[in-house]
Enzyme design. Structure first.
Site, PDB file in Angstrom:
ATOM      1  N   HIS A 149       0.843  -1.205   0.000  1.00  0.00           N
ATOM      2  CA  HIS A 149       0.000   0.000   0.000  1.00  0.00           C
ATOM      3  C   HIS A 149       0.872   1.246   0.000  1.00  0.00           C
ATOM      4  CE1 HIS A 149      -3.319  -2.662   1.220  1.00  0.00           C
ATOM      5  NE2 HIS A 149      -4.114  -1.698   0.797  1.00  0.00           N
ATOM      6  N   LYS A 183      -0.487   4.788   4.674  1.00  0.00           N
ATOM      7  CA  LYS A 183      -1.329   3.816   5.387  1.00  0.00           C
ATOM      8  C   LYS A 183      -0.782   3.572   6.791  1.00  0.00           C
ATOM      9  CE  LYS A 183      -3.679  -0.608   4.935  1.00  0.00           C
ATOM     10  NZ  LYS A 183      -4.960  -0.021   5.368  1.00  0.00           N
TER      11      LYS A 183
HETATM   12  P1  NAD Z   1      -7.505   9.215   5.262  1.00  0.00           P
HETATM   13  O1  NAD Z   1      -6.595   9.447   6.417  1.00  0.00           O
HETATM   14  O2  NAD Z   1      -7.207   9.868   3.946  1.00  0.00           O
HETATM   15  O3  NAD Z   1      -9.018   9.621   5.663  1.00  0.00           O
HETATM   16  C1  NAD Z   1      -9.599   9.423   6.919  1.00  0.00           C
HETATM   17  C2  NAD Z   1     -10.392  10.683   7.225  1.00  0.00           C
HETATM   18  O4  NAD Z   1     -11.166  10.492   8.406  1.00  0.00           O
HETATM   19  C3  NAD Z   1      -9.494  11.916   7.465  1.00  0.00           C
HETATM   20  O5  NAD Z   1      -9.898  12.970   6.606  1.00  0.00           O
HETATM   21  C4  NAD Z   1      -9.776  12.261   8.922  1.00  0.00           C
HETATM   22  O6  NAD Z   1      -9.732  13.660   9.155  1.00  0.00           O
HETATM   23  C5  NAD Z   1     -11.190  11.726   9.069  1.00  0.00           C
HETATM   24  N1  NAD Z   1     -11.596  11.589  10.475  1.00  0.00           N
HETATM   25  C6  NAD Z   1     -10.882  11.040  11.488  1.00  0.00           C
HETATM   26  N2  NAD Z   1     -11.570  11.168  12.636  1.00  0.00           N
HETATM   27  C7  NAD Z   1     -12.730  11.816  12.348  1.00  0.00           C
HETATM   28  C8  NAD Z   1     -13.847  12.231  13.109  1.00  0.00           C
HETATM   29  N3  NAD Z   1     -13.899  12.043  14.434  1.00  0.00           N
HETATM   30  N4  NAD Z   1     -14.876  12.845  12.478  1.00  0.00           N
HETATM   31  C9  NAD Z   1     -14.847  13.047  11.152  1.00  0.00           C
HETATM   32  N5  NAD Z   1     -13.790  12.691  10.360  1.00  0.00           N
HETATM   33  C10 NAD Z   1     -12.755  12.063  10.958  1.00  0.00           C
HETATM   34  O7  NAD Z   1      -7.572   7.610   5.083  1.00  0.00           O
HETATM   35  P2  NAD Z   1      -8.151   6.760   3.864  1.00  0.00           P
HETATM   36  O8  NAD Z   1      -7.039   6.347   2.968  1.00  0.00           O
HETATM   37  O9  NAD Z   1      -9.343   7.464   3.273  1.00  0.00           O
HETATM   38  O10 NAD Z   1      -8.611   5.463   4.641  1.00  0.00           O
HETATM   39  C11 NAD Z   1      -9.541   5.526   5.705  1.00  0.00           C
HETATM   40  C12 NAD Z   1      -9.783   4.115   6.243  1.00  0.00           C
HETATM   41  O11 NAD Z   1     -10.430   3.309   5.240  1.00  0.00           O
HETATM   42  C13 NAD Z   1      -8.512   3.359   6.635  1.00  0.00           C
HETATM   43  O12 NAD Z   1      -8.790   2.565   7.768  1.00  0.00           O
HETATM   44  C14 NAD Z   1      -8.257   2.473   5.407  1.00  0.00           C
HETATM   45  O13 NAD Z   1      -7.492   1.346   5.692  1.00  0.00           O
HETATM   46  C15 NAD Z   1      -9.675   2.120   5.053  1.00  0.00           C
HETATM   47  N6  NAD Z   1      -9.888   1.672   3.670  1.00  0.00           N
HETATM   48  C16 NAD Z   1     -10.772   0.652   3.515  1.00  0.00           C
HETATM   49  C17 NAD Z   1     -11.107   0.210   2.246  1.00  0.00           C
HETATM   50  C18 NAD Z   1     -12.158  -0.864   2.107  1.00  0.00           C
HETATM   51  O14 NAD Z   1     -12.532  -1.209   0.961  1.00  0.00           O
HETATM   52  N7  NAD Z   1     -12.682  -1.389   3.216  1.00  0.00           N
HETATM   53  C19 NAD Z   1     -10.514   0.795   1.130  1.00  0.00           C
HETATM   54  C20 NAD Z   1      -9.613   1.854   1.306  1.00  0.00           C
HETATM   55  C21 NAD Z   1      -9.315   2.295   2.586  1.00  0.00           C
END
Ligand code: NAD
Length: 272
Positions: A160, A164
């Site tokens: 990744h 991450k």
């Molecule tokens: P990222 O860090 O770009 O985004 C996460 C967002 O959540 C940030 O903007 C952060 O400010 C926000 N956030 C955190 N706490 C918050 C709160 N209390 N209120 C509102 N917003 C809040 O990360 P990302 O790359 O978008 O990934 C996010 C998650 O999704 C990770 O755990 C990643 O592993 C997971 N993910 C899952 C899949 C899937 O298909 N299941 C795919 C991609 C990513």
């Protein structure tokens, strides 16, 4: 846009997945962006969610108030952090709506809280929302069942992007669970998550994980079944985050008329 469109809230709206979700909701029939929630202190609060995601103004400003955002909403799409998803699960249960959770790196205690919330909410949770990876999980389970543990070792390799924060990825664990299920073993007791130094020979029957991080890789996964003199590799490469966002929207629409409960992407895709 019609009145019957499912009203969806995107939490973590400024994140990589949050923005992909806003774009996919915008281009998908049958759903509309009801509200967008960002983190307290984020520079994006008050900005238009559509402009933030590059699709032009949608008239939905990013807010820090989930209670307001969840009013009249039908579903929440949540790719944030484990603690945040646990908090939103409580709110989604109170509101008795759909909660699609893509967040990875959750603890056993977090999972128990999601299960508890699913008594009232319709929770769909998966470490990977793409059709391709869920199919890969099914294939990995079949391969693990067909190739005897005595002669075939299973290793899962993932790569990744450098931002991450959790490892191994939720997808690697999903694939490990699928392989363990195929073998009829418990992943927690049989997985090798790290190797370093003089490890000794590989314990038979275990499932190994290797993690690579770097650059902008959206997500590459391989399940390797290594036998004597031959190797089977099943792999998936995610080229674009929209595959996860489309899966999340599909999950929300699927769960719209379901009973409260805890569901996976395999249920949504009819692969369970
Ligand atoms: P990222 O860090 O770009 O985004 C996460 C967002 O959540 C940030 O903007 C952060 O400010 C926000 N956030 C955190 N706490 C918050 C709160 N209390 N209120 C509102 N917003 C809040 O990360 P990302 O790359 O978008 O990934 C996010 C998650 O999704 C990770 O755990 C990643 O592993 C997971 N993910 C899952 C899949 C899937 O298909 N299941 C795919 C991609 C990513």
């Amino acid at each position: 846009m019609s009145n019957s469109d499912m009203k969806l809230v995107v939490v973590g709206a400024a994140g990589r997945m949050g923005q992909a979700l806003i774009r996919v909701i915008h281009e998908t029939e049958g759903v509309k962006l009801h509200a967008a929630v960002g983190r307290e202190g984020s520079a994006f609060i008050g900005k238009d969610a559509g402009e933030l995601a590059g699709v032009g103004p949608l008239g939905v400003p990013v807010t820090t108030d989930p209670l307001q955002a969840f009013l009249d909403a039908e579903g929440v799409l949540d790719f944030t952090t484990p603690a945040t998803s646990v908090a939103f699960a409580g709110l989604a249960a109170q509101a008795r709506i759909v909660h699609v959770i893509g967040t990875t790196g959750c603890s056993v205690t977090d999972e128990e809280k999601f299960q508890a919330a699913a008594r009232h909410a319709r929770v769909v949770k998966s470490g990977n929302m793409s059709l391709g990876v869920n199919l890969l999980g099914v294939l990995a389970g079949q391969a693990a069942k067909a190739l005897p543990a005595a002669g075939w070792d299973i290793e899962i390799v993932e790569m990744h992007h450098k931002h991450k924060v959790d490892a191994p990825s939720g997808t690697a664990l999903l694939l490990g669970e699928a392989a363990a299920k195929g073998r009829g073993i418990d992943l927690a007791g049989q997985s090798v998550r790290v190797r370093d130094g003089h490890t000794g020979p590989r314990p038979a029957g275990t499932i190994g994980f290797a993690t690579l991080r770097g650059g902008s890789v959206v997500g590459d996964h391989s399940v390797i079944l290594a036998g004597e003199g031959e190797l089977v590799t099943l792999s998936h490469s995610a080229r674009d985050r929209s595959i996860f966002a489309r899966g999340a929207v599909t999950a929300a629409l699927w769960a719209r008329d379901k009973k409260p409960g805890f569901y996976s992407m395999l249920d949504v895709l009819g692969l369970s």
